[in-house]
Design a protein around this motif. Structure first.
Motif, mmCIF file in Angstrom:
data_model
loop_
_atom_site.group_PDB
_atom_site.id
_atom_site.type_symbol
_atom_site.label_atom_id
_atom_site.label_comp_id
_atom_site.label_asym_id
_atom_site.label_seq_id
_atom_site.Cartn_x
_atom_site.Cartn_y
_atom_site.Cartn_z
ATOM 1 N N MET A 320 0.831 -1.206 0.000
ATOM 2 C CA MET A 320 0.000 0.000 0.000
ATOM 3 C C MET A 320 0.867 1.258 0.000
ATOM 4 S SD MET A 320 -3.248 -0.884 -0.096
ATOM 5 C CE MET A 320 -4.403 0.149 0.805
ATOM 6 N N ASN A 321 1.966 1.224 0.740
ATOM 7 C CA ASN A 321 2.874 2.373 0.760
ATOM 8 C C ASN A 321 3.462 2.622 -0.626
ATOM 9 O OD1 ASN A 321 2.488 2.835 3.481
ATOM 10 N ND2 ASN A 321 4.249 1.610 4.119
ATOM 11 N N PHE A 322 3.778 1.538 -1.330
ATOM 12 C CA PHE A 322 4.299 1.693 -2.688
ATOM 13 C C PHE A 322 3.238 2.288 -3.605
ATOM 14 C CE2 PHE A 322 4.417 -0.138 -7.000
ATOM 15 C CZ PHE A 322 5.535 0.537 -7.476
ATOM 16 N N MET A 323 2.014 1.774 -3.532
ATOM 17 C CA MET A 323 0.953 2.264 -4.406
ATOM 18 C C MET A 323 0.623 3.727 -4.128
ATOM 19 S SD MET A 323 0.435 -0.207 -6.417
ATOM 20 C CE MET A 323 -0.952 0.450 -7.327
ATOM 21 N N ALA A 324 0.822 4.165 -2.883
ATOM 22 C CA ALA A 324 0.543 5.556 -2.523
ATOM 23 C C ALA A 324 1.671 6.494 -2.936
ATOM 24 C CB ALA A 324 0.306 5.669 -1.022
ATOM 25 N N SER A 325 2.835 5.932 -3.225
ATOM 26 C CA SER A 325 3.997 6.743 -3.593
ATOM 27 C C SER A 325 3.870 7.258 -5.023
ATOM 28 C CB SER A 325 5.272 5.905 -3.471
ATOM 29 O OG SER A 325 5.331 4.943 -4.520
ATOM 30 N N PRO A 326 4.657 8.263 -5.400
ATOM 31 C CA PRO A 326 4.621 8.751 -6.788
ATOM 32 C C PRO A 326 4.883 7.640 -7.803
ATOM 33 C CG PRO A 326 5.767 10.320 -5.405
ATOM 34 C CD PRO A 326 5.519 9.108 -4.551
ATOM 35 N N ALA A 327 5.835 6.756 -7.495
ATOM 36 C CA ALA A 327 6.159 5.669 -8.425
ATOM 37 C C ALA A 327 4.983 4.705 -8.572
ATOM 38 C CB ALA A 327 7.396 4.917 -7.941
ATOM 39 N N GLY A 328 4.372 4.339 -7.446
ATOM 40 C CA GLY A 328 3.246 3.409 -7.490
ATOM 41 C C GLY A 328 2.022 4.007 -8.153
ATOM 42 N N SER A 329 1.728 5.265 -7.830
ATOM 43 C CA SER A 329 0.569 5.940 -8.421
ATOM 44 C C SER A 329 0.733 6.103 -9.926
ATOM 45 C CB SER A 329 0.376 7.316 -7.769
ATOM 46 O OG SER A 329 0.086 7.185 -6.396
ATOM 47 N N THR A 330 1.958 6.399 -10.344
ATOM 48 C CA THR A 330 2.235 6.559 -11.773
ATOM 49 C C THR A 330 2.091 5.228 -12.501
ATOM 50 O OG1 THR A 330 3.742 8.403 -11.360
ATOM 51 C CG2 THR A 330 3.964 7.259 -13.469
ATOM 52 N N LEU A 331 2.632 4.165 -11.904
ATOM 53 C CA LEU A 331 2.526 2.833 -12.501
ATOM 54 C C LEU A 331 1.068 2.421 -12.632
ATOM 55 C CD1 LEU A 331 3.787 0.118 -13.422
ATOM 56 C CD2 LEU A 331 3.748 -0.581 -11.011
ATOM 57 N N TYR A 332 0.304 2.627 -11.582
ATOM 58 C CA TYR A 332 -1.107 2.252 -11.593
ATOM 59 C C TYR A 332 -1.866 3.014 -12.677
ATOM 60 C CZ TYR A 332 -5.919 1.564 -10.020
ATOM 61 O OH TYR A 332 -7.263 1.250 -9.970
ATOM 62 N N ALA A 333 -1.676 4.331 -12.713
ATOM 63 C CA ALA A 333 -2.401 5.165 -13.675
ATOM 64 C C ALA A 333 -2.059 4.789 -15.113
ATOM 65 C CB ALA A 333 -2.095 6.635 -13.428
ATOM 66 N N ALA A 334 -0.785 4.527 -15.366
ATOM 67 C CA ALA A 334 -0.361 4.171 -16.723
ATOM 68 C C ALA A 334 -0.904 2.806 -17.129
ATOM 69 C CB ALA A 334 1.163 4.164 -16.801
ATOM 70 N N THR A 335 -1.123 1.942 -16.142
ATOM 71 C CA THR A 335 -1.578 0.578 -16.425
ATOM 72 C C THR A 335 -3.082 0.503 -16.645
ATOM 73 O OG1 THR A 335 0.241 -0.329 -15.099
ATOM 74 C CG2 THR A 335 -1.609 -1.795 -15.571
ATOM 75 N N VAL A 336 -3.860 1.129 -15.768
ATOM 76 C CA VAL A 336 -5.320 1.006 -15.869
ATOM 77 C C VAL A 336 -5.944 2.057 -16.776
ATOM 78 C CG1 VAL A 336 -5.427 -0.011 -13.563
ATOM 79 C CG2 VAL A 336 -5.824 2.441 -13.834
ATOM 80 N N GLN A 337 -5.192 3.117 -17.090
ATOM 81 C CA GLN A 337 -5.684 4.173 -17.986
ATOM 82 C C GLN A 337 -7.024 4.746 -17.536
ATOM 83 O OE1 GLN A 337 -4.210 5.784 -20.933
ATOM 84 N NE2 GLN A 337 -2.567 5.023 -19.623
ATOM 85 N N ARG A 338 -7.037 5.156 -16.265
ATOM 86 C CA ARG A 338 -8.192 5.860 -15.720
ATOM 87 C C ARG A 338 -7.701 7.181 -15.147
ATOM 88 N NH1 ARG A 338 -12.659 1.804 -13.264
ATOM 89 N NH2 ARG A 338 -12.253 -0.010 -14.567
ATOM 90 N N PRO A 339 -8.571 8.180 -15.051
ATOM 91 C CA PRO A 339 -8.141 9.463 -14.485
ATOM 92 C C PRO A 339 -7.599 9.271 -13.071
ATOM 93 C CG PRO A 339 -10.294 9.666 -15.513
ATOM 94 C CD PRO A 339 -9.985 8.204 -15.471
ATOM 95 N N SER A 340 -6.495 9.916 -12.772
ATOM 96 C CA SER A 340 -5.875 9.773 -11.457
ATOM 97 C C SER A 340 -6.256 10.932 -10.543
ATOM 98 C CB SER A 340 -4.353 9.729 -11.596
ATOM 99 O OG SER A 340 -3.736 9.694 -10.316
#
Length: 420
Positions: A320-340
């Motif tokens: 969860m800490n990773f997903m909340a970080s800039p790196a994790g949030s960026t990875l998630y957004a680029a992968t699911v292609q939904r507004p962040s």
């Protein structure tokens, strides 16, 4: 499948769920579970799971190897989470953030610490949406919003619903369109249609809190406009509005025989593949003034109580800490292609995704999960609207009678949900 009522499809789905333990990506299989001590198990629906599995599987968090389990639909994921225990449940669940609060209230979710730095990149409302009794349970990772995707082969998007109705009638008569607009995600996001016709799902108090006694899905203005603009002489749908699911809506939409769909960015890949040219905007109001209202929230993740029961709480929190970080949030957004919702990520997203975010900013009202997902009256918001719209648009039942009954159910749900 075309022509089959939503209610029938829901009954079929329920039968399938009863007959099989869990459906994963179309096959029956035993999923990886939290009791697998060497793995960090993540459960997700068919959309997010399919996208996240290739980029997250095999990664190490807190010494545990992550594995994403993808369910065949949000419905099967919900059913599995409802039945989950420490011996067969996940460590992490990707769901709408509001569902983390429901899990927290029932003791099925664990709190985590959202750092000040991570919280600073998120809207205050998004952070608070994931909190229960002052503690963070849900991590907001995407904006769960919808807008109208308009096929520009029919010209520019209409400025009002009245204009839409006139143009659809002509397109239908000319054999160019089979329906005007379809929700494509069922009754869940039909608030757009209800609002455009003069109704609303949940009233708000002057201080911005929900008024659970104020339900407007059956007010006279809505019923009158529904009859005038959306129903034919036989009392059934004239085709302007369609409340159904992607499996049915997509047939005409992808063939260019529908003028619009009301859905989220998750339907853009299929739309692009069909080479449809489109614009993104809010669904129009009846007279073109103001904005319709549409329920919206945030999608994200939460830690289940099973992670603690199986000795993997620290690994789950590391993820969860990773997903909340800039790196994790960026990875998630680029992968699911939904507004962040993350301001630093959103600034670099595509114009298309920004379009959905901008539409949400104009139209959204919070999706209060504890209210809308409550079924004390007999059915929660989504299934209730599926049933009501099917009875009116498909079966031709009297709209006032149908929505009066639905309003009674909704008031019971909201009252129970407000009590926690």
């Amino acid at each position: 499948m075309k022509g089959k009522s939503l209610r029938k499809r829901n009954l079929v789905a329920a039968a399938v769920l009863t007959a099989t333990s869990i459906l994963l990506s179309g096959i029956v299989a035993a999923p990886a579970v939290a009791a697998d001590s060497d793995k960090l198990i993540v459960w997700a629906d068919d959309e997010r799971g399919k996208q996240l599995k290739p980029v997250l599987d095999g990664k190490l968090y807190g010494g545990k190897t992550l594995e994403v389990v993808t369910f065949s639909s949000k419905t099967t994921l919900d059913a599995a989470l409802q039945a989950a225990t420490a011996s067969n449940g996940p460590d992490i669940a990707f769901t709408p953030v509001g569902e983390a609060i429901i899990a927290a209230k029932s003791g099925k979710a664990l709190p985590f610490v959202l750092s000040a730095a991570s919280a600073a990149n998120l809207p205050v409302a998004a952070v608070q949406y994931g909190q229960y009794k002052g503690r963070q349970y849900g991590l907001p990772l995407d904006i769960d919003s919808v807008a109208m995707i308009w096929n520009t082969k029919f010209g520019a998007a209409p400025k009002s619903l009245a204009e839409f109705a006139t143009r659809f009638a002509k397109a239908k008569a000319d054999g160019k369109a089979n329906y005007g607009a379809c929700t494509s995600d069922g009754g869940w996001n039909s608030v757009n249609f209800i609002s455009a016709l003069g109704g609303y799902s949940l009233g708000m108090n002057a201080n911005g809190t929900p008024n659970v006694k104020d339900v407007g899905i059956n007010n006279p203005t809505f019923i009158s406009n529904l009859k005038k603009y959306a129903l034919a002489a036989n009392g059934k749908s004239n085709g302007l509005l369609k409340v159904d699911y992607w499996e049915t809506c997509s047939v005409d939409w992808l063939a260019g025989k529908a003028m619009a769909i009301v859905t989220g960015s998750w339907r853009i890949p299929a739309t692009d593949a069909a080479k449809i040219k489109y614009t993104i905007q809010p669904f129009p109001t009846l007279d073109g003034t103001g904005s319709v209202k549409a329920v919206a929230g945030w999608g994200g993740a939460y830690i289940t109580s099973y992670a603690k029961a199986n000795g993997k709480e620290s690994a789950a929190k590391a993820f969860m800490n990773f997903m909340a970080s800039p790196a994790g949030s960026t990875l998630y957004a680029a992968t699911v292609q939904r507004p962040s919702p993350n301001s630093k990520v959103a600034a670099n997203q595509s114009k298309l995704l920004k379009g959905f975010a901008q539409s949400m900013a104009k139209t959204s009202v919070p999706f209060y999960a504890t209210l809308y997902n409550n079924n004390a009256g007999g059915a929660a918001w989504g299934p209730l609207m599926d049933d009501a719209w099917t009875k009116v648009l498909v079966q031709g039942q009297d709209p006032k009678t149908v929505f009066d009954k639905a309003a009674v159910v909704l008031k019971k749900n909201f009252a129970a949900g407000a009590k926690g």
